[in-house]
Structures are given as C-alpha cells and as structure tokens.
Scaffold this motif. Structure first.
Motif, PDB file in Angstrom:
ATOM      1  N   LEU A  44       0.837  -1.203   0.000  1.00 35.47           N
ATOM      2  CA  LEU A  44       0.000   0.000   0.000  1.00 35.47           C
ATOM      3  C   LEU A  44       0.867   1.246   0.000  1.00 35.47           C
ATOM      4  O   LEU A  44       0.554   2.236  -0.677  1.00 35.47           O
ATOM      5  CB  LEU A  44      -0.916  -0.006   1.225  1.00 35.47           C
ATOM      6  N   MET A  45       1.972   1.206   0.739  1.00 35.96           N
ATOM      7  CA  MET A  45       2.890   2.336   0.779  1.00 35.96           C
ATOM      8  C   MET A  45       3.400   2.666  -0.619  1.00 35.96           C
ATOM      9  O   MET A  45       3.447   3.836  -1.019  1.00 35.96           O
ATOM     10  CB  MET A  45       4.067   2.001   1.701  1.00 35.96           C
ATOM     11  N   PHE A  46       3.745   1.645  -1.381  1.00 35.07           N
ATOM     12  CA  PHE A  46       4.237   1.870  -2.747  1.00 35.07           C
ATOM     13  C   PHE A  46       3.115   2.301  -3.685  1.00 35.07           C
ATOM     14  O   PHE A  46       3.292   3.198  -4.513  1.00 35.07           O
ATOM     15  CB  PHE A  46       4.895   0.610  -3.285  1.00 35.07           C
ATOM     16  N   THR A  47       1.944   1.670  -3.562  1.00 31.23           N
ATOM     17  CA  THR A  47       0.829   2.000  -4.464  1.00 31.23           C
ATOM     18  C   THR A  47       0.419   3.459  -4.321  1.00 31.23           C
ATOM     19  O   THR A  47       0.223   4.165  -5.321  1.00 31.23           O
ATOM     20  CB  THR A  47      -0.380   1.091  -4.172  1.00 31.23           C
ATOM     21  N   VAL A  48       0.295   3.926  -3.088  1.00 30.61           N
ATOM     22  CA  VAL A  48      -0.071   5.332  -2.846  1.00 30.61           C
ATOM     23  C   VAL A  48       0.966   6.261  -3.459  1.00 30.61           C
ATOM     24  O   VAL A  48       0.635   7.266  -4.108  1.00 30.61           O
ATOM     25  CB  VAL A  48      -0.208   5.591  -1.334  1.00 30.61           C
ATOM     26  N   ALA A  49       2.241   5.921  -3.287  1.00 31.66           N
ATOM     27  CA  ALA A  49       3.311   6.767  -3.808  1.00 31.66           C
ATOM     28  C   ALA A  49       3.327   6.762  -5.334  1.00 31.66           C
ATOM     29  O   ALA A  49       3.462   7.817  -5.975  1.00 31.66           O
ATOM     30  CB  ALA A  49       4.658   6.293  -3.270  1.00 31.66           C
ATOM     31  N   ALA A  50       3.186   5.588  -5.950  1.00 35.64           N
ATOM     32  CA  ALA A  50       3.271   5.476  -7.409  1.00 35.64           C
ATOM     33  C   ALA A  50       2.128   6.209  -8.097  1.00 35.64           C
ATOM     34  O   ALA A  50       2.337   6.948  -9.071  1.00 35.64           O
ATOM     35  CB  ALA A  50       3.276   4.006  -7.820  1.00 35.64           C
ATOM     36  N   VAL A  51       0.913   6.018  -7.590  1.00 39.67           N
ATOM     37  CA  VAL A  51      -0.240   6.694  -8.187  1.00 39.67           C
ATOM     38  C   VAL A  51      -0.149   8.204  -7.981  1.00 39.67           C
ATOM     39  O   VAL A  51      -0.417   8.992  -8.894  1.00 39.67           O
ATOM     40  CB  VAL A  51      -1.553   6.138  -7.604  1.00 39.67           C
ATOM     41  N   SER A  52       0.254   8.617  -6.784  1.00 38.16           N
ATOM     42  CA  SER A  52       0.360  10.046  -6.495  1.00 38.16           C
ATOM     43  C   SER A  52       1.403  10.727  -7.365  1.00 38.16           C
ATOM     44  O   SER A  52       1.251  11.900  -7.742  1.00 38.16           O
ATOM     45  CB  SER A  52       0.703  10.254  -5.016  1.00 38.16           C
ATOM     46  N   THR A  53       2.470  10.006  -7.705  1.00 38.97           N
ATOM     47  CA  THR A  53       3.504  10.572  -8.563  1.00 38.97           C
ATOM     48  C   THR A  53       2.922  11.008  -9.899  1.00 38.97           C
ATOM     49  O   THR A  53       3.244  12.082 -10.425  1.00 38.97           O
ATOM     50  CB  THR A  53       4.623   9.539  -8.806  1.00 38.97           C
TER      51      THR A  53
END
Length: 544
Positions: free
Chosen positions: A128-137
């Motif tokens: 989830l930490m990565f998914t939030v970061a990747a989409v937000s980018t």
C-alpha cells in the motif's frame, strides 16, 4: 495576404501593421510566423508593460553563455538521478524494511511464532505504501504543471525540495512518531520527484539541435534513480544492518539541500523559450519595430542552422503552439496521445508489479521467476543509461511519426514476448522493456513540447500523466480478473491490453502521419507564394 489569411485562419492584427511586416521581411519564413501562429487579440504594448514583460519573460538560450547552459543541464541530470524517482526502487528497499520489522505488528501471533519472513498483513501494508506513492507521482503531474507554467521552473523545483525534505525526515523518524510515518514519508518523497523532474524539461531548449538527447538524459536519470535504493540495500547488507533506514534518510537530506543550492545559484528562474516561441512573441510588438525584429530573428536562425532544422524534422513542430491549454486538450492531438499514454503506462506498471507472479505461472517454476526478477532489478536502472544515446539519436534525427511508429512496434513485440512460456522470451522481454520504458517516457514529453509548446507544457503534459495515473487504478481490477476468473493465468489480460494498445497506437500514428504530411505541404505552398510575392514590385504585390 488575403490568401494566406483565408488558409491559415483569421487574425486581428491591423492590415497596415501586417503589410509593413510582409514588405520588410527578407524571407518567407518570417511571414510564416504570422500565418502559423495567429493571435486572438493584439494591442501595442506600452513602455511600462514592455518593461514588465522583459523582467518576467524567460530568456532566449542565446542570452546565456554556452558554458553555463552545459552546467545547468549537467546539474539537472545529476539531481534527477538522485531525486526524480527513487520511490520506484521499492523492490530494492522492501527487503530492508522487512528485516527492520516495519509493519511487523500487522502479523498474527501465529505468523510471528512461525517466524515467517513477511506475513500477509505486513505485505499488504508495505505494498500500500508503494501503491499510494506510485499513483500520487502520476496524479500530481497536473498541479506540478500548473505551478511550472505560472511561476517557472525555479519555484516548482523549490516546492520539490520542500517535499523531499519532509519525506526524508518522516522516513528517518517514522518509528518514533505517534502515527504511521512511513506512508506519508514515502508519499512526500514521491511527490517531490515530479516537481524536480518535470521542471527540468524546459532545459531541452538550451541546445535546440540536441533537444532529444537532453530529454533522453533527463529521462534516463529518472529511470536510473530507482537504483538509489538498490545501492542503499547493498550498503545495508555489506554493513550487516548497521546503516539503518534512519541513518540513510538523514544522509539523504543532503540531496534536497544541494538542489536548493543549485536553484539559487545556477539554474534559470524562468523556462527557456524555443525559437518558435521567441518568434511568436516578437510578432506581438508594435509595427514600428517589426522590421528590426525580423532581421534579428533571421540573424539568429543563420547562426544556428542545425537548431532551426531540428524542429522541422519532427514534421509536426508548432502544430498547436499559441493556443490555450483548453483549446489544445479538445483536439485529437491530445486525446489520442492521452489514450496511448494511459494504456502504455498501465501496461508498464502492471508488468513491474506482477513480473514474478506472471512468470511463475508461465514457466511453472518459482525459481526461474525469481531469477528473472533479480535480473530485472539490475536491468531496470541500467536500461535508463543504455538507452540514452539511442533515444537522443532517434528524437533528434527522425520524424515524430517515425518515433510513434517505433513505440507501437516495440510495445507490440513486448506484448508478444510476454505471453510466450519460454525462459529466453522472458529475458528478451525484460531487455526490450527496460530500453522501451525510457524511450516511451521521453517520446511523450518530446511530443508534448513539439505539438503543444512550452507555454502550456506543464498543464497539458501534467494532465496527460495525471489521467494515466488515475487510470492506473485499473490494475486492481486486472489483478482481480487474473487471480479470479483466469485462475492466475496472465495471458488473457496481457493479450487484451496488447490488442487495445495496438489499435489506439495505430490510430495515433495514422493521425500524426497525415497531419505531418498536410503541414509540410501547406508550408511548401506558402514558401512558393512568399517567393513570388517578394519577386514582384511592391505596388503589384499589393494589387493582387
């Protein structure tokens, strides 16, 4: 003049001012500046307005020394290498976080008793930490573009510095905070990257003849920045876990500090203008200075013939320059490239996230899939470096139609290799993928600059990436379809994405190819008409 106006569109420039420009312009190219880029309204600027514009408008690259421009590009490549996208090296830092016990509290007592390396709850929380970061980018590309267009690259970069600093600080002290600091920390690191990366694109105007190479260097730095966490993991392992995440992210605070120093001392405050945008701005001055500006523009073009020829090679340079962002996004130029980007980015991120599970099913071997995954971790950052000279060569010496056709061809080949249950096909797929990814990202930004121009680049390019980021949420549906209805078989989903992407890509190539041919034909016709008008006496020319 009436013939030119009727073919290119109406303009509110007064007839006397326009005639003054035409009669004094020594070549047809200066006249094309007016016909290609008609203005919605025109009033002679006052002295006060002119002074204001000169202090806030970006400078032409010719007004900055060659050495300083080289230094600016080199510095931008360096800090993009360190800060543009390190969060995409999540696969490298994840083992460190697991070993440090991050989110271990998500495990059940039985899982802790069994001493599982990573439990189910811990895995979900880290992902989830990565998914939030990747989409937000991707989603934040739109606000990044808005800030860039309104305040310039320096302000945008300074925002990125603040975000990187906050993110690194959260990651350093996350374990001591009274709340979960890892997700917001990783999120702020992800948000800081686009502010640093996208604001650097305007540096492609520093050397117009090599704009493709400069974009390739910046994109290659972005891709290679995923190796930041790979280097850290190797250091962590070599020091036997002494170099903890807290120590690493405290050291990483040096990066935003150096970027801040570079922005205050070296980097430009406003985006460099392309020759096309400089020429269009010149046409908005009062008619008394029109002949002087035309001569200046002609002199500038003669001093750098190669730079002048580079945009022409694309075949679509300036297609929508001078229009508002809203007008641009209503055209097929935007709609088709946005659809193409949404599909290709989803395919790219879906492959990155599911590579091991896909090949575990295709090869019926967990060991073989792990071998491919380890190869991919190393090949991904190296591909960004290896592709730089190829990308620069392709973008600077071929047409945009050719570049788009190349993208569609490679993407199709990757799709075919991705469904073959062979180990050699897996290696070939990864090699082609890591070379295609930086080419794809660079080509999209190159297309946006050439078609839409840098005056609206931030908003339009940001909107494209934002749409792609939102569309990336469809990966959850693709995962559910693969593991549910398809019982783990990735082939049906991959084939479906391949077919849809090929159709959209073919439409994009066909549209751009047809428009390129039309623009070149009209340009030749206007050159012929312009040459005839110059040869005639002034009185006869006006009486036609």
């Amino acid at each position: 003049m009436e013939a030119v106006s009727s073919r290119r569109g109406s303009t509110n420039v007064s007839a006397s001012a326009l005639e003054h420009w035409r009669s004094n312009s020594p070549t047809g190219s200066e006249r094309r500046k007016l016909s290609y880029h008609p203005t919605d309204s025109w009033t002679a600027p006052t002295i006060a307005n002119a002074a204001t514009e000169s202090s806030h408008e970006p400078a032409s690259p010719s007004q900055t020394s060659r050495r300083k421009r080289i230094v600016q590009v080199a510095i931008a490549v360096l800090y993009c290498l360190l800060a543009a996208g390190p969060v995409f090296g999540f696969a490298a830092i994840k083992p460190v976080l697991v070993q440090e016990g991050v989110y271990r509290e998500q495990c059940t007592p039985q899982e802790i008793k069994d001493k599982v390396w990573v439990c189910y709850g811990q895995e979900l929380r880290l992902n989830l930490m990565f998914t939030v970061a990747a989409v937000s980018t991707n989603v934040c590309a739109l606000p990044v573009g808005t800030v860039l267009d309104r305040y310039g690259p320096k302000v945008a970069s300074l925002v990125g510095v603040v975000l990187l600093t906050v993110g690194a600080a959260f990651m350093s002290f996350a374990e001591k905070l009274p709340f979960d600091g890892y997700i917001p920390g990783y999120l702020f690191l992800a948000l800081g990257g686009p502010f640093i990366f996208i604001s650097s694109f305007q540096l492609s105007n520093t050397f117009p003849a090599h704009s493709g190479l400069i974009l390739a260097l910046l994109t290659g730095a972005f891709d290679t920045s995923s190796a930041v966490f790979l280097v850290y993991r190797l250091t962590y392992q070599q020091t036997e876990a002494w170099f903890t995440p807290k120590k690493f992210f405290l050291v990483y605070l040096i990066v935003p500090a150096l970027i801040l120093l570079a922005q205050l001392c070296v980097m430009p405050t406003y985006s460099y203008k392309s020759a096309d945008e400089t020429g269009r701005k010149d046409t908005q001055t009062d008619s008394d200075n029109a002949d002087t500006e035309a001569t200046s523009l002609l002199k500038s073009n003669n001093q750098d013939t190669e730079a002048a020829e580079t945009p022409k090679r694309s075949g679509i340079w300036g297609a929508l320059h001078g229009r508002t962002a809203l007008e641009q996004i209503r055209t097929p130029w935007f709609i088709l490239i946005a659809l193409f980007t949404m599909l290709q980015m989803t395919r790219i991120n879906y492959f990155v996230a599911t590579l091991r599970t896909q090949y575990t099913h295709l090869l019926h071997s967990h060991a073989a899939a792990e071998e491919l995954n380890n190869f991919f971790d190393i090949a991904l950052p190296l591909g960004g470096v290896a592709a730089v000279p190829l990308i620069g060569l392709v973008l600077d010496h071929t047409s945009t139609t050719f570049v788009l056709a190349l993208l569609v061809s490679i993407a199709t080949t990757i799709g075919v290799l991705g469904v073959l249950p062979e180990l050699w096909a897996g290696y070939a797929n990864i090699v082609l993928f890591v070379l295609y990814r930086p080419l794809y990202y660079t080509a999209i930004s190159d297309y946006s600059a050439k078609v839409f121009g840098f005056e609206t680049f931030g908003k339009v390019y940001g909107f494209i990436i934002c749409l792609a980021g939102v569309f990336n949420f469809s990966q959850q549906g693709l995962d559910a379809l693969t593991h549910g209805l398809m019982k783990g078989d990735p082939v049906p989903v991959n084939v479906g994405l391949l077919v849809i992407a090929f159709v959209v890509g073919a439409l994009l190539v066909g549209f751009v190819g047809r428009k390129s041919w039309t623009m070149q034909r009209d340009e030749l016709e206007e050159e012929a008409e312009g040459a005839g008008e110059v040869a005639m006496p002034e009185g006869q020319g006006r009486g036609r």
